[in-house]
Design a protein around this motif. Structure first.
Motif, PDB file in Angstrom:
ATOM      1  N   UNK A  31       7.614  -5.710  -6.213  1.00 47.13           N
ATOM      2  CA  UNK A  31       6.307  -5.333  -6.760  1.00 47.13           C
ATOM      3  C   UNK A  31       5.194  -6.116  -6.067  1.00 47.13           C
ATOM      4  N   UNK A  32       5.398  -7.411  -5.907  1.00 45.61           N
ATOM      5  CA  UNK A  32       4.387  -8.245  -5.248  1.00 45.61           C
ATOM      6  C   UNK A  32       4.229  -7.842  -3.788  1.00 45.61           C
ATOM      7  N   UNK A  33       5.351  -7.534  -3.146  1.00 46.65           N
ATOM      8  CA  UNK A  33       5.288  -7.099  -1.753  1.00 46.65           C
ATOM      9  C   UNK A  33       4.422  -5.865  -1.584  1.00 46.65           C
ATOM     10  N   UNK A  34       4.612  -4.889  -2.446  1.00 49.10           N
ATOM     11  CA  UNK A  34       3.785  -3.677  -2.379  1.00 49.10           C
ATOM     12  C   UNK A  34       2.325  -3.988  -2.681  1.00 49.10           C
ATOM     13  N   UNK A  35       2.092  -4.860  -3.653  1.00 53.11           N
ATOM     14  CA  UNK A  35       0.715  -5.198  -4.038  1.00 53.11           C
ATOM     15  C   UNK A  35      -0.031  -5.918  -2.923  1.00 53.11           C
ATOM     16  N   UNK A  64       2.273   3.018  -3.265  1.00 58.89           N
ATOM     17  CA  UNK A  64       2.567   1.656  -3.695  1.00 58.89           C
ATOM     18  C   UNK A  64       2.305   1.444  -5.169  1.00 58.89           C
ATOM     19  N   UNK A  65       1.217   1.998  -5.673  1.00 56.37           N
ATOM     20  CA  UNK A  65       0.908   1.883  -7.103  1.00 56.37           C
ATOM     21  C   UNK A  65       1.963   2.566  -7.960  1.00 56.37           C
ATOM     22  N   UNK A  66       2.363   3.744  -7.557  1.00 52.45           N
ATOM     23  CA  UNK A  66       3.400   4.489  -8.289  1.00 52.45           C
ATOM     24  C   UNK A  66       4.728   3.745  -8.233  1.00 52.45           C
ATOM     25  N   UNK A  67       5.064   3.229  -7.059  1.00 57.79           N
ATOM     26  CA  UNK A  67       6.336   2.528  -6.903  1.00 57.79           C
ATOM     27  C   UNK A  67       6.363   1.205  -7.663  1.00 57.79           C
ATOM     28  N   UNK A  68       5.240   0.494  -7.682  1.00 55.42           N
ATOM     29  CA  UNK A  68       5.162  -0.752  -8.463  1.00 55.42           C
ATOM     30  C   UNK A  68       5.396  -0.468  -9.949  1.00 55.42           C
ATOM     31  N   UNK A  69       4.787   0.595 -10.444  1.00 51.52           N
ATOM     32  CA  UNK A  69       4.966   0.963 -11.855  1.00 51.52           C
ATOM     33  C   UNK A  69       6.420   1.346 -12.137  1.00 51.52           C
ATOM     34  N   UNK A  70       7.032   2.089 -11.237  1.00 47.10           N
ATOM     35  CA  UNK A  70       8.431   2.489 -11.411  1.00 47.10           C
ATOM     36  C   UNK A  70       9.350   1.271 -11.393  1.00 47.10           C
ATOM     37  N   UNK A  71       9.082   0.330 -10.491  1.00 48.32           N
ATOM     38  CA  UNK A  71       9.885  -0.895 -10.442  1.00 48.32           C
ATOM     39  C   UNK A  71       9.738  -1.696 -11.726  1.00 48.32           C
TER      40      UNK A  71
END
Length: 121
Positions: free
Chosen positions: A14-18, A46-53
């Protein structure tokens, strides 16, 4: 595809994507090389993937590859990514991060490889 991950593994991803929306500086060519359609696509997906993670939701094999690749690059590269600032901006030391990334690489690679063989068989 669901992958069982520890909390610290999910948080590093999550941090990596952010980081791509913060100190990192992605080019269009790099975004495409990581599997995104563009820098805008990286930020949007990235926002969608962070939320999914965060929610522990399954991701497609393509999304797992993109998440891991984006995190590897943003962590390691001081030219495109956070590099030397990683520990300051994420709270994860370099030592912690590399250990977590190695676990992620093994886990996700094994899961994706196993899924591919189940589909082929």
């Amino acid at each position: 595809m669901s992958v069982e991950l520890a909390d610290d593994e999910r948080e590093v991803l999550r941090r990596g994507l952010a980081e791509w929306g913060g100190p990192a500086s992605c080019t269009e060519a790099l975004a495409v090389a990581m599997g995104f359609r563009s820098v805008a696509g990286l930020l949007e997906d990235g926002g969608r993937l962070r939320a999914a993670l965060a929610a522990g939701e399954p991701l497609s094999p393509q999304d797992w590859r993109r998440v891991v690749t984006a995190t590897e690059i943003v962590f390691a590269s001081d030219v495109f990514g956070s590099g030397l600032d990683w520990s300051i901006t994420t709270g994860f030391s370099d030592e912690q991060t590399i250990k977590i990334l190695r676990r992620l690489q093994r886990t996700i690679s094994r899961t994706l490889h196993g899924a591919r063989h189940r589909l082929d068989g």
